[in-house]
Design a protein around this motif. Sequence first.
Motif, PDB file in Angstrom:
ATOM      1  N   MET A   1       0.820  -1.193   0.000  1.00  0.00           N
ATOM      2  CA  MET A   1       0.000   0.000   0.000  1.00  0.00           C
ATOM      3  C   MET A   1       0.868   1.264   0.000  1.00  0.00           C
ATOM      4  O   MET A   1       0.640   2.151  -0.790  1.00  0.00           O
ATOM      5  CB  MET A   1      -0.899  -0.010   1.226  1.00  0.00           C
ATOM      6  N   ILE A   2       1.835   1.308   0.885  1.00  0.00           N
ATOM      7  CA  ILE A   2       2.729   2.463   0.918  1.00  0.00           C
ATOM      8  C   ILE A   2       3.564   2.510  -0.357  1.00  0.00           C
ATOM      9  O   ILE A   2       3.809   3.587  -0.906  1.00  0.00           O
ATOM     10  CB  ILE A   2       3.623   2.425   2.179  1.00  0.00           C
ATOM     11  N   ARG A   3       3.970   1.330  -0.849  1.00  0.00           N
ATOM     12  CA  ARG A   3       4.753   1.268  -2.081  1.00  0.00           C
ATOM     13  C   ARG A   3       3.948   1.859  -3.247  1.00  0.00           C
ATOM     14  O   ARG A   3       4.491   2.596  -4.079  1.00  0.00           O
ATOM     15  CB  ARG A   3       5.120  -0.180  -2.377  1.00  0.00           C
ATOM     16  N   ASP A   4       2.673   1.574  -3.314  1.00  0.00           N
ATOM     17  CA  ASP A   4       1.824   2.123  -4.376  1.00  0.00           C
ATOM     18  C   ASP A   4       1.741   3.645  -4.281  1.00  0.00           C
ATOM     19  O   ASP A   4       1.789   4.343  -5.297  1.00  0.00           O
ATOM     20  CB  ASP A   4       0.414   1.541  -4.288  1.00  0.00           C
ATOM     21  N   GLN A   5       1.633   4.172  -3.074  1.00  0.00           N
ATOM     22  CA  GLN A   5       1.564   5.619  -2.896  1.00  0.00           C
ATOM     23  C   GLN A   5       2.874   6.282  -3.314  1.00  0.00           C
ATOM     24  O   GLN A   5       2.867   7.374  -3.901  1.00  0.00           O
ATOM     25  CB  GLN A   5       1.223   5.958  -1.452  1.00  0.00           C
ATOM     26  N   ILE A   6       3.989   5.627  -3.027  1.00  0.00           N
ATOM     27  CA  ILE A   6       5.292   6.167  -3.431  1.00  0.00           C
ATOM     28  C   ILE A   6       5.398   6.182  -4.951  1.00  0.00           C
ATOM     29  O   ILE A   6       5.865   7.165  -5.549  1.00  0.00           O
ATOM     30  CB  ILE A   6       6.437   5.355  -2.795  1.00  0.00           C
ATOM     31  N   LEU A   7       4.956   5.105  -5.593  1.00  0.00           N
ATOM     32  CA  LEU A   7       4.996   5.057  -7.060  1.00  0.00           C
ATOM     33  C   LEU A   7       4.094   6.119  -7.686  1.00  0.00           C
ATOM     34  O   LEU A   7       4.460   6.763  -8.672  1.00  0.00           O
ATOM     35  CB  LEU A   7       4.606   3.666  -7.552  1.00  0.00           C
ATOM     36  N   ILE A   8       2.922   6.326  -7.121  1.00  0.00           N
ATOM     37  CA  ILE A   8       2.010   7.360  -7.631  1.00  0.00           C
ATOM     38  C   ILE A   8       2.624   8.743  -7.449  1.00  0.00           C
ATOM     39  O   ILE A   8       2.604   9.578  -8.361  1.00  0.00           O
ATOM     40  CB  ILE A   8       0.637   7.258  -6.945  1.00  0.00           C
ATOM     41  N   GLY A   9       3.201   8.987  -6.286  1.00  0.00           N
ATOM     42  CA  GLY A   9       3.858  10.277  -6.041  1.00  0.00           C
ATOM     43  C   GLY A   9       5.020  10.510  -6.991  1.00  0.00           C
ATOM     44  O   GLY A   9       5.187  11.604  -7.529  1.00  0.00           O
ATOM     45  N   ALA A  10       5.829   9.472  -7.226  1.00  0.00           N
ATOM     46  CA  ALA A  10       6.955   9.602  -8.151  1.00  0.00           C
ATOM     47  C   ALA A  10       6.450   9.853  -9.567  1.00  0.00           C
ATOM     48  O   ALA A  10       7.052  10.629 -10.323  1.00  0.00           O
ATOM     49  CB  ALA A  10       7.817   8.349  -8.106  1.00  0.00           C
ATOM     50  N   GLY A  11       5.344   9.220  -9.930  1.00  0.00           N
ATOM     51  CA  GLY A  11       4.764   9.454 -11.255  1.00  0.00           C
ATOM     52  C   GLY A  11       4.335  10.894 -11.439  1.00  0.00           C
ATOM     53  O   GLY A  11       4.559  11.486 -12.502  1.00  0.00           O
ATOM     54  N   PHE A  12       3.723  11.475 -10.408  1.00  0.00           N
ATOM     55  CA  PHE A  12       3.321  12.876 -10.488  1.00  0.00           C
ATOM     56  C   PHE A  12       4.532  13.798 -10.591  1.00  0.00           C
ATOM     57  O   PHE A  12       4.511  14.789 -11.321  1.00  0.00           O
ATOM     58  CB  PHE A  12       2.455  13.275  -9.283  1.00  0.00           C
ATOM     59  N   VAL A  13       5.602  13.469  -9.886  1.00  0.00           N
ATOM     60  CA  VAL A  13       6.828  14.281  -9.963  1.00  0.00           C
ATOM     61  C   VAL A  13       7.401  14.233 -11.373  1.00  0.00           C
ATOM     62  O   VAL A  13       7.784  15.261 -11.950  1.00  0.00           O
ATOM     63  CB  VAL A  13       7.864  13.807  -8.913  1.00  0.00           C
ATOM     64  N   VAL A  14       7.453  13.038 -11.963  1.00  0.00           N
ATOM     65  CA  VAL A  14       7.969  12.895 -13.331  1.00  0.00           C
ATOM     66  C   VAL A  14       7.061  13.632 -14.322  1.00  0.00           C
ATOM     67  O   VAL A  14       7.542  14.315 -15.233  1.00  0.00           O
ATOM     68  CB  VAL A  14       8.107  11.402 -13.703  1.00  0.00           C
ATOM     69  N   LEU A  15       5.767  13.521 -14.151  1.00  0.00           N
ATOM     70  CA  LEU A  15       4.819  14.205 -15.023  1.00  0.00           C
ATOM     71  C   LEU A  15       4.994  15.720 -14.933  1.00  0.00           C
ATOM     72  O   LEU A  15       5.040  16.418 -15.952  1.00  0.00           O
ATOM     73  CB  LEU A  15       3.387  13.824 -14.640  1.00  0.00           C
ATOM     74  N   PHE A  16       5.134  16.230 -13.726  1.00  0.00           N
ATOM     75  CA  PHE A  16       5.324  17.673 -13.542  1.00  0.00           C
ATOM     76  C   PHE A  16       6.643  18.132 -14.150  1.00  0.00           C
ATOM     77  O   PHE A  16       6.702  19.182 -14.799  1.00  0.00           O
ATOM     78  CB  PHE A  16       5.276  18.020 -12.045  1.00  0.00           C
ATOM     79  N   ALA A  17       7.712  17.358 -13.971  1.00  0.00           N
ATOM     80  CA  ALA A  17       9.017  17.722 -14.544  1.00  0.00           C
ATOM     81  C   ALA A  17       8.933  17.748 -16.072  1.00  0.00           C
ATOM     82  O   ALA A  17       9.490  18.648 -16.721  1.00  0.00           O
ATOM     83  CB  ALA A  17      10.082  16.742 -14.080  1.00  0.00           C
ATOM     84  N   GLY A  18       8.236  16.797 -16.672  1.00  0.00           N
ATOM     85  CA  GLY A  18       8.064  16.792 -18.122  1.00  0.00           C
ATOM     86  C   GLY A  18       7.275  17.986 -18.611  1.00  0.00           C
ATOM     87  O   GLY A  18       7.612  18.603 -19.623  1.00  0.00           O
ATOM     88  N   PHE A  19       6.220  18.329 -17.881  1.00  0.00           N
ATOM     89  CA  PHE A  19       5.428  19.501 -18.242  1.00  0.00           C
ATOM     90  C   PHE A  19       6.268  20.773 -18.181  1.00  0.00           C
ATOM     91  O   PHE A  19       6.223  21.611 -19.084  1.00  0.00           O
ATOM     92  CB  PHE A  19       4.219  19.625 -17.310  1.00  0.00           C
ATOM     93  N   MET A  20       7.043  20.934 -17.122  1.00  0.00           N
ATOM     94  CA  MET A  20       7.862  22.136 -16.981  1.00  0.00           C
ATOM     95  C   MET A  20       8.945  22.201 -18.053  1.00  0.00           C
ATOM     96  O   MET A  20       9.258  23.285 -18.558  1.00  0.00           O
ATOM     97  CB  MET A  20       8.487  22.193 -15.580  1.00  0.00           C
ATOM     98  N   ALA A  21       9.521  21.062 -18.428  1.00  0.00           N
ATOM     99  CA  ALA A  21      10.525  21.047 -19.500  1.00  0.00           C
ATOM    100  C   ALA A  21       9.880  21.472 -20.820  1.00  0.00           C
ATOM    101  O   ALA A  21      10.440  22.289 -21.564  1.00  0.00           O
ATOM    102  CB  ALA A  21      11.146  19.667 -19.618  1.00  0.00           C
ATOM    103  N   GLY A  22       8.714  20.947 -21.127  1.00  0.00           N
ATOM    104  CA  GLY A  22       8.012  21.333 -22.348  1.00  0.00           C
ATOM    105  C   GLY A  22       7.634  22.802 -22.351  1.00  0.00           C
ATOM    106  O   GLY A  22       7.754  23.491 -23.364  1.00  0.00           O
ATOM    107  N   TYR A  23       7.184  23.309 -21.219  1.00  0.00           N
ATOM    108  CA  TYR A  23       6.815  24.719 -21.102  1.00  0.00           C
ATOM    109  C   TYR A  23       8.031  25.610 -21.312  1.00  0.00           C
ATOM    110  O   TYR A  23       7.963  26.635 -21.980  1.00  0.00           O
ATOM    111  CB  TYR A  23       6.191  24.954 -19.725  1.00  0.00           C
ATOM    112  N   THR A  24       9.164  25.205 -20.748  1.00  0.00           N
ATOM    113  CA  THR A  24      10.393  25.985 -20.896  1.00  0.00           C
ATOM    114  C   THR A  24      10.845  26.024 -22.350  1.00  0.00           C
ATOM    115  O   THR A  24      11.223  27.084 -22.865  1.00  0.00           O
ATOM    116  CB  THR A  24      11.504  25.384 -20.019  1.00  0.00           C
TER     117      THR A  24
END
Length: 62
Positions: A1-24
């Motif tokens: 359960m905690i492992r799933d939350q960590i994976l979801i959180g990491a996915g959001f971080v990667v998604l946000f980093a990709g969005f910011m790179a594209g915006y830049t």
Amino acid sequence: MIRDQILIGAGFVVLFAGFMAGYTIAWWQRGRLAERVLAYVSGPETTVILGDLEARVRRSQA
């Protein structure tokens, strides 16, 4: 359960980093396009401010 939350959180971080790179990249290309357009339509030396973007363009008079 905690492992799933960590994976979801990491996915959001990667998604946000990709969005910011594209915006830049898009913002950088917007600045380059504005400079080319100003060089095409302006006189020998022109300073134009478009919003928060200031472009100084100087063309040779040849």
